[in-house]
Every structure is written in C-alpha cells, then in structure tokens.
Design a protein around this motif. Structure first.
Motif, PDB file in Angstrom:
ATOM      1  N   UNK A  44       0.746  -1.298  -0.173  1.00  0.00           N
ATOM      2  CA  UNK A  44       0.023  -0.026   0.055  1.00  0.00           C
ATOM      3  C   UNK A  44       0.777   1.329  -0.028  1.00  0.00           C
ATOM      4  N   UNK A  45       2.136   1.111  -0.201  1.00  0.00           N
ATOM      5  CA  UNK A  45       2.913   2.647  -0.164  1.00  0.00           C
ATOM      6  C   UNK A  45       2.727   3.539  -1.194  1.00  0.00           C
ATOM      7  N   UNK A  46       2.558   2.753  -2.226  1.00  0.00           N
ATOM      8  CA  UNK A  46       2.358   3.872  -3.681  1.00  0.00           C
ATOM      9  C   UNK A  46       0.766   4.085  -3.578  1.00  0.00           C
ATOM     10  N   UNK A  47       0.134   3.034  -3.466  1.00  0.00           N
ATOM     11  CA  UNK A  47      -1.487   3.043  -3.307  1.00  0.00           C
ATOM     12  C   UNK A  47      -1.840   4.276  -2.322  1.00  0.00           C
ATOM     13  N   UNK A  48      -1.319   4.487  -1.287  1.00  0.00           N
ATOM     14  CA  UNK A  48      -1.694   5.567  -0.408  1.00  0.00           C
ATOM     15  C   UNK A  48      -1.253   7.010  -0.952  1.00  0.00           C
ATOM     16  N   UNK A  49      -0.296   6.958  -1.656  1.00  0.00           N
ATOM     17  CA  UNK A  49      -0.001   8.150  -2.390  1.00  0.00           C
ATOM     18  C   UNK A  49      -1.043   8.421  -3.571  1.00  0.00           C
ATOM     19  N   UNK A  50      -1.324   7.568  -4.165  1.00  0.00           N
ATOM     20  CA  UNK A  50      -2.460   7.576  -5.523  1.00  0.00           C
ATOM     21  C   UNK A  50      -3.815   8.027  -4.801  1.00  0.00           C
ATOM     22  N   UNK A  51      -3.996   7.702  -3.770  1.00  0.00           N
ATOM     23  CA  UNK A  51      -5.561   8.010  -3.161  1.00  0.00           C
ATOM     24  C   UNK A  51      -5.772   9.435  -3.171  1.00  0.00           C
ATOM     25  N   UNK A  52      -4.521  10.318  -2.960  1.00  0.00           N
ATOM     26  CA  UNK A  52      -4.729  11.728  -2.776  1.00  0.00           C
ATOM     27  C   UNK A  52      -4.529  12.217  -4.205  1.00  0.00           C
ATOM     28  N   UNK A  53      -5.406  12.789  -4.837  1.00  0.00           N
ATOM     29  CA  UNK A  53      -5.033  13.121  -6.311  1.00  0.00           C
ATOM     30  C   UNK A  53      -4.807  14.664  -6.373  1.00  0.00           C
ATOM     31  N   UNK A  54      -3.816  14.889  -7.248  1.00  0.00           N
ATOM     32  CA  UNK A  54      -3.401  16.402  -7.335  1.00  0.00           C
ATOM     33  C   UNK A  54      -4.283  16.989  -8.516  1.00  0.00           C
ATOM     34  N   UNK A  55      -3.972  18.352  -8.592  1.00  0.00           N
ATOM     35  CA  UNK A  55      -4.581  19.134  -9.506  1.00  0.00           C
ATOM     36  C   UNK A  55      -4.821  18.678 -10.853  1.00  0.00           C
ATOM     37  N   UNK A  56      -3.757  18.138 -11.490  1.00  0.00           N
ATOM     38  CA  UNK A  56      -3.727  17.522 -12.601  1.00  0.00           C
ATOM     39  C   UNK A  56      -4.457  16.370 -12.773  1.00  0.00           C
ATOM     40  N   UNK A  57      -4.381  15.453 -11.842  1.00  0.00           N
ATOM     41  CA  UNK A  57      -5.144  14.220 -11.643  1.00  0.00           C
ATOM     42  C   UNK A  57      -6.707  14.722 -11.668  1.00  0.00           C
ATOM     43  N   UNK A  58      -7.057  15.450 -10.928  1.00  0.00           N
ATOM     44  CA  UNK A  58      -8.396  15.851 -10.534  1.00  0.00           C
ATOM     45  C   UNK A  58      -8.939  16.743 -11.909  1.00  0.00           C
ATOM     46  N   UNK A  59      -8.203  17.378 -12.748  1.00  0.00           N
ATOM     47  CA  UNK A  59      -8.761  17.762 -13.732  1.00  0.00           C
ATOM     48  C   UNK A  59      -8.879  16.905 -14.849  1.00  0.00           C
ATOM     49  N   UNK A  60      -8.196  15.751 -15.003  1.00  0.00           N
ATOM     50  CA  UNK A  60      -8.453  14.553 -16.035  1.00  0.00           C
ATOM     51  C   UNK A  60      -9.655  13.674 -15.545  1.00  0.00           C
ATOM     52  N   UNK A  61      -9.822  13.574 -14.244  1.00  0.00           N
ATOM     53  CA  UNK A  61     -11.007  13.081 -13.626  1.00  0.00           C
ATOM     54  C   UNK A  61     -12.488  13.832 -13.863  1.00  0.00           C
ATOM     55  N   UNK A  62     -12.302  15.183 -13.724  1.00  0.00           N
ATOM     56  CA  UNK A  62     -13.461  16.072 -13.923  1.00  0.00           C
ATOM     57  C   UNK A  62     -13.857  16.004 -15.692  1.00  0.00           C
ATOM     58  N   UNK A  63     -12.821  15.844 -16.326  1.00  0.00           N
ATOM     59  CA  UNK A  63     -13.022  15.725 -17.784  1.00  0.00           C
ATOM     60  C   UNK A  63     -13.746  14.596 -18.156  1.00  0.00           C
ATOM     61  N   UNK A  64     -13.195  13.538 -17.391  1.00  0.00           N
ATOM     62  CA  UNK A  64     -13.964  12.175 -17.820  1.00  0.00           C
ATOM     63  C   UNK A  64     -15.410  11.906 -17.448  1.00  0.00           C
ATOM     64  N   UNK A  65     -15.492  12.789 -16.068  1.00  0.00           N
ATOM     65  CA  UNK A  65     -17.031  12.829 -15.714  1.00  0.00           C
ATOM     66  C   UNK A  65     -17.887  13.806 -16.573  1.00  0.00           C
ATOM     67  N   UNK A  66     -17.311  14.846 -17.177  1.00  0.00           N
ATOM     68  CA  UNK A  66     -17.921  15.775 -17.905  1.00  0.00           C
ATOM     69  C   UNK A  66     -18.352  15.034 -19.113  1.00  0.00           C
ATOM     70  N   UNK A  67     -17.632  14.098 -19.839  1.00  0.00           N
ATOM     71  CA  UNK A  67     -17.796  13.318 -20.905  1.00  0.00           C
ATOM     72  C   UNK A  67     -19.022  12.360 -20.644  1.00  0.00           C
ATOM     73  N   UNK A  68     -18.792  11.668 -19.543  1.00  0.00           N
ATOM     74  CA  UNK A  68     -19.918  10.606 -19.287  1.00  0.00           C
ATOM     75  C   UNK A  68     -21.005  11.337 -19.051  1.00  0.00           C
ATOM     76  N   UNK A  69     -21.261  12.378 -18.194  1.00  0.00           N
ATOM     77  CA  UNK A  69     -22.598  13.070 -18.374  1.00  0.00           C
ATOM     78  C   UNK A  69     -23.279  13.318 -19.478  1.00  0.00           C
TER      79      UNK A  69
END
Length: 345
Positions: free
Chosen positions: A110-135
């Motif tokens: 879980x060492x890398x996984x716990x880092x991945x669990x907290x998204x940075x701004x670039x990651x959040x932007x990509x997820x937001x765009x994926x969510x927008x397309x999904x909508x």
C-alpha cells in the motif's frame, strides 16, 4: 514525477522495487507491461525491455536500464542487499527468482497506493473531464430507444457515445442489466431483449489521460410495479445521504453506514450486498473504500464512487452512482446527470 518520488521516499525503510504497472506509471509516467522501478535514497532506476526503451530513455530523473525480455532475470543479476517489494504485485515465481539470487526481500503493501489515493490538481482535472464526458454520454443515451433492443446493442451504443464525445477509451465494459439481470450488480450485457415496464441499470465510464470515470443510472421502460418504484425511491434517498456523508475526516465505514441505514429502515437491507463506494483514479477500483469493513479515513483529494444499490432477485435491480471528490468542505460531485427516474422508450 520528482514530487511523487520524494513523497514515496519519506515512507520507505529500504529501497522499494515497484512492479505494479499502474504504480510504475504513477511514479514515472511509463506505460508498460514489463517494467520495474527501483526507488532508492539517492537514485531511481527504471528497468524495462527493448520495446519500451525509447519511451524510458525520454523520462527525466531516472536511470534507464535495458533488460532482457525476462525482466526478473536482469533484476536478479543487478540487485543486491535488502529490498522492499510490492507484496500484492510480485508473483511467487518472480519472488523465487529474486530470492535465489540472494536478495533479501521485504514485503511492503500500500505504499504507492496511499499516495495515489490523494489526487493532485492535474489528476483531478483529468477525472473531471472524464466525468463531464460521461454526463454528456448519459444525456444522449437517455434519448435512445431501449425497448426491443438487446443489452449488447445498448452497451455498444454507449461505447459509441463515449467516442463521439471525446473519451480516450472505456474505463470498463459497460454494464447493462434489464429486468431480472439488473439484480446482478456486475452482470455482463447479453442478448436479452429489454422489455417494457421494468428497470434498466446502466453502469459506464470512460478514460481521459489514463484517469477513469464511473457512473450508474437506472432507467424505467414504462409504468413500474409498486415494488420497483419503491426500490428506486429508497435507493435515491440512500444515495443522497451517502453523498452528504462523504467528507474529510469521516471513515469509509461510517459513510457506508449512513447510506445503508436508509435502505435498512425501508426493510431492504438484505438487498444491498456491496459497499457504498470505492476510490477511482488510474484504476476504476482503488483506495480509499467506503464499505462496512473499511478502515480508511477520507481526506481532501480522495475521489470515490457513491453507489448504493437494491437488487430484487428475479425481478430487477436499481443502482445510482456518482463520482465524488473530497474537499476541505462540501463534497464536489463530479457526475451531474439527473437522478430523477427517467422513463425511456
């Protein structure tokens, strides 16, 4: 990359051999089916074979080591001493190869996984765009004819809509459950024809720059029996309570319990057999989790699904799912398709 590596170093007691492909990608950006990253106190070595050599050489901040196709044979030759390894990623056969070379292997989880669990701004932007397309895809999908079409046909149409709206790919195989098959939470689409006056569960998501979305909406194909209409209403109330509960400082188990209580109070508790949600990022299912046995505590930067469901065996199922980003205040709901019960043709 350097910031992620430095964060990882603060967690290490010895060099860490990263072999999970998704973790290699997260730490250095290389997408490969055959790579390993050795993170040491003062250096980072990236091991991969000829097929990925050009991409690996272009990555700044790592020392590229070209390996044989059998990457573990090269690792066995080059590594020495005490090394941590990802216990959930290294196979027993590859562990033996390294152990037989005299390497002292220390399991870490879980060492890398716990880092991945907290998204940075670039990651959040990509997820937001994926969510927008999904909508956008779900909005278009609601205009489709459902009755008389097969589940496979509807799943294929959703895939086309993702492509038409700019997705880079599918997050997972689209789930289409109509009537009785909707009572299976992860049922795969079949040649079953969608019938009138029932519920249809659509679970779909897409990827942008490797980051995923995940959303479920349940549609009606006409007038519903009271049992199904009631199940939808209860699930919708539970989902809203779950969304409100997903906040920084709340445990995953407590968030799950808040939504589950609504379904329990309606006498349908036994029909909700999975957890409230799971982390979403480079993988569709990752840390943190919101389920009864979860020990995770939510923090800003987490992205989770919120997806209570009610499954009536032999009749139908209902699930309503949104993607949620945890913030310092109100949760940010990333998927915004209507959750009113939509009746389709």
């Amino acid at each position: 990359m350097s910031e992620r590596i430095e964060r990882l170093r603060t967690l290490l007691e010895e060099p860490l051999l990263v072999t999970a492909g998704v973790n290699v990608r997260y730490l250095c950006g290389l997408q490969s089916s055959n790579a390993a990253l050795l993170v040491e106190e003062d250096r980072v070595r990236l091991f991969t074979d000829f097929r990925y050599a050009e991409a690996a050489r272009a990555i700044e901040g790592v020392e590229f080591v070209q390996t044989q196709r059998s990457i573990y044979a090269t690792l066995a030759e080059q590594l020495r001493g005490r090394i941590g390894f990802e216990a959930t990623a290294l196979t027993y056969a590859n562990w033996q190869t390294l152990r037989d070379a005299g390497i002292e292997l220390v399991p870490r989880s879980g060492l890398v996984e716990q880092l991945r669990a907290v998204k940075d701004a670039t990651e959040l932007a990509a997820i937001r765009e994926a969510a927008r397309i999904t909508d956008a895809a779900f909005a278009a999908f609601a205009e489709e004819t459902f009755v008389g079409r097969t589940q496979r046909d509807l799943a294929w149409r959703m895939q086309e809509l993702f492509h038409e709206h700019g997705a880079h790919g599918l997050a997972f195989e689209t789930i289409v459950g109509s009537g009785p098959t909707g009572a299976s939470p992860h049922g795969r689409p079949t040649d079953r024809v969608v019938e009138v006056n029932t519920l249809v569960v659509i679970d779909a998501g897409c990827t942008i720059d490797g980051y995923n979305s995940d959303c479920t909406r349940t549609f009606a194909t006409g007038d519903l029996p009271d049992e199904l209409a009631n199940a939808y209403e209860v699930c919708a109330r539970a989902q809203l309570v779950g969304l409100e509960a997903l906040r920084a400082g709340v445990s995953g188990s407590d968030a799950d319990a808040a939504a589950r209580r609504v379904i329990d109070d309606a006498g349908l508790g036994e029909k909700f057999g999975h957890g409230l949600g799971h982390g979403v990022g480079l993988q569709v299912h990752e840390a943190p989790t919101a389920r009864p046995e979860s020990t995770d505590v939510l923090e800003p930067g987490n992205v989770l699904s919120c997806e209570p469901g009610i499954y009536l065996e032999g009749r139908a199922g209902v699930r309503i799912e949104d993607l949620v980003a945890i913030t310092d205040g109100e949760p940010e709901i990333l998927t915004r398709s209507t959750k009113d019960l939509v009746t389709v043709r």
